[in-house]
Design an enzyme around this catalytic site. Structure first.
Site, mmCIF file in Angstrom:
data_model
loop_
_atom_site.group_PDB
_atom_site.id
_atom_site.type_symbol
_atom_site.label_atom_id
_atom_site.label_comp_id
_atom_site.label_asym_id
_atom_site.label_seq_id
_atom_site.Cartn_x
_atom_site.Cartn_y
_atom_site.Cartn_z
ATOM 1 C CD1 TRP A 99 -2.094 -2.186 1.927
ATOM 2 C CD2 TRP A 99 -2.923 -1.370 0.017
ATOM 3 N NE1 TRP A 99 -3.073 -3.036 1.484
ATOM 4 C CE2 TRP A 99 -3.594 -2.572 0.325
ATOM 5 C CE3 TRP A 99 -3.271 -0.677 -1.144
ATOM 6 C CZ2 TRP A 99 -4.611 -3.099 -0.488
ATOM 7 C CZ3 TRP A 99 -4.280 -1.194 -1.956
ATOM 8 C CH2 TRP A 99 -4.922 -2.379 -1.623
ATOM 9 C CG ASP A 166 -3.259 3.990 4.121
ATOM 10 O OD1 ASP A 166 -4.312 3.790 4.755
ATOM 11 O OD2 ASP A 166 -2.947 3.361 3.093
ATOM 12 C CE LYS A 190 -8.596 -3.431 3.733
ATOM 13 N NZ LYS A 190 -7.661 -2.424 3.216
HETATM 14 C C1 LIG Z 1 -7.087 -1.901 1.875
HETATM 15 C C2 LIG Z 1 -6.073 -0.845 2.005
HETATM 16 C C3 LIG Z 1 -5.981 0.208 1.084
HETATM 17 C C4 LIG Z 1 -6.851 0.292 -0.151
HETATM 18 O O1 LIG Z 1 -8.119 0.652 0.178
HETATM 19 P P1 LIG Z 1 -9.267 0.837 -0.944
HETATM 20 O O2 LIG Z 1 -10.357 1.452 -0.131
HETATM 21 O O3 LIG Z 1 -9.591 -0.506 -1.467
HETATM 22 O O4 LIG Z 1 -8.747 1.743 -1.984
HETATM 23 C C5 LIG Z 1 -5.028 1.177 1.306
HETATM 24 N N1 LIG Z 1 -4.212 1.131 2.350
HETATM 25 C C6 LIG Z 1 -4.251 0.139 3.272
HETATM 26 C C7 LIG Z 1 -3.322 0.154 4.431
HETATM 27 C C8 LIG Z 1 -5.188 -0.880 3.129
HETATM 28 O O5 LIG Z 1 -5.245 -1.869 4.021
#
Ligand SMILES: *Cc1c(COP(=O)(O)O)cnc(C)c1O
Length: 353
Positions: A99, A166, A190
């Site tokens: 990511w 993030d 998540k």
């Molecule tokens: C799942 C995830 C993403 C991507 O998220 P989307 O909403 O599918 O774009 C980005 N960063 C992390 C740390 C993730 O676990």
């Protein structure tokens, strides 16, 4: 039978949230469904305001200059949006996995990106430490929890420039000093709700510093000025997220869920360490409390193990293809009992083998 859902995302949500959401889809407001009411109606404006207030309350960021947005396009769109809004000359990124790498790739479209450190050389099984963040950079970006590799930042660096994080896969899971950060983003699916909305928490004073023209949909300031309703917001995802945040509040907030998450993680990792048939992937000190990655020492046992956990009602345990093996995602809504079931299956395999 309800599954023990260890899926990495979209993931398990509290059962009571599912029930409330299901009822709201049928009838939310005097015979109207949640998904057919106007987003300008008082019913929905109240949902949005409540959701935003709950975010600030949980993170203890009230009255500190932060704005909360519920946007669309997933965390993946934030990779680009962060750069568009904050990147003028150069930014520093910590590369801790898939990511982070994607975030770097999107930001590179605009300007110069500098990797302050990377753990790519070891297939991202650890978190780099002891790097410098140059003061002249526009911002620093990191990923708090690496969903795929199962590593998690336990400490965050001192940072004198805008700090972007993030937190898609560990937001609301542990106590942190959230005032350290100037911009936090997280895809809902998540730890907070269904896919379809992305939470952005941004300190307003870091915005408006870049010289480029920012398209409206990509401009945090535009979304802030319209209270996150510049265009039709994802009402279903925002409502469900709001319910999850209320559920968390009833539970005692982040302080309480953190204790439960620690219990789940300790139980999981002690089985991985004590059971000779399994091996953990991530370096011990950097292990994620959300996603535990592990492999079988002897791949010949794969078929037997896979049948056993599936028979026990476990779902979503297969590891990501870049790590292989298994990944147990233990997000907020996963009960301790589900971890007990998995650990029991792992010890049963040891007895059998
Ligand atoms: C799942 C995830 C993403 C991507 O998220 P989307 O909403 O599918 O774009 C980005 N960063 C992390 C740390 C993730 O676990």
């Amino acid at each position: 039978m309800k599954k023990h859902n260890f899926s990495a995302g979209p993931c398990i949500l509290p059962q009571e949230v599912m029930q409330q959401t299901a009822a709201a889809v049928l009838d939310y407001d005097n015979g109207l469904s949640l998904i057919e009411i106007s987003h300008r109606s008082k019913a929905f404006v109240d949902i949005m305001e409540n959701a935003r207030a709950l975010v600030l309350e949980h993170l203890q960021l009230e009255g500190k200059g932060y704005k909360v947005l519920f946007l669309q396009g997933g965390a993946s769109t934030q990779f680009l949006m962060v750069a568009l809004n904050l990147l003028e000359k150069r930014a520093g990124y910590l590369n801790t996995g898939t990511w982070s790498k994607k975030a770097i790739k999107e930001a590179q479209i605009f300007d110069d990106i500098y990797e302050v450190a990377s753990s790519e050389n070891a297939n991202y099984n650890y978190i780099p430490k002891g790097y410098d963040i140059p003061k002249e950079y526009d911002y620093f970006h990191c990923t708090s929890n690496n969903t795929i590799f199962g590593t998690q930042m336990k400490d965050f660096p001192e940072c004198d420039i805008p700090f972007v994080c993030d937190m898609s896969s560990d937001i609301f899971s542990r106590q942190l000093d959230f005032t350290k950060f100037d911009l936090i983003y997280a895809g809902a699916q998540k730890n907070m709700g269904p896919a379809g909305t992305t939470l952005v928490i941004v300190k307003e004073d870091i915005l408006g510093q870049v010289s480029r023209h920012i398209p409206s949909m990509m401009d945090y300031k535009v979304h802030i000025s319209k209270s996150s309703m510049f265009n039709t917001p994802p009402v279903f995802a925002v409502y469900t997220s709001m319910l999850t945040l209320e559920w968390l509040k009833k539970l005692g907030g982040i302080a309480s869920i953190e204790k439960i998450n620690e219990k789940k993680a300790r139980l999981m990792y002690s089985e991985i360490d004590l059971n000779p048939l399994f091996k953990g992937f991530a370096t011990k000190e950097d292990r994620s409390f959300m996603n535990a990655t592990f492999t079988l020492v002897n791949e010949d046992l794969k078929e037997t193990f896979d049948t056993m956990w599936k028979d026990a009602g476990i779902n979503g345990l297969n590891g990501h293809r870049s790590v292989g093996g298994y990944r147990a995602s233990m997000y907020n809504a996963l009960p301790l009992d589900s971890v007990k079931v998995l650990v029991e299956v792992m010890s049963e395999l040891e007895r059998k083998a």
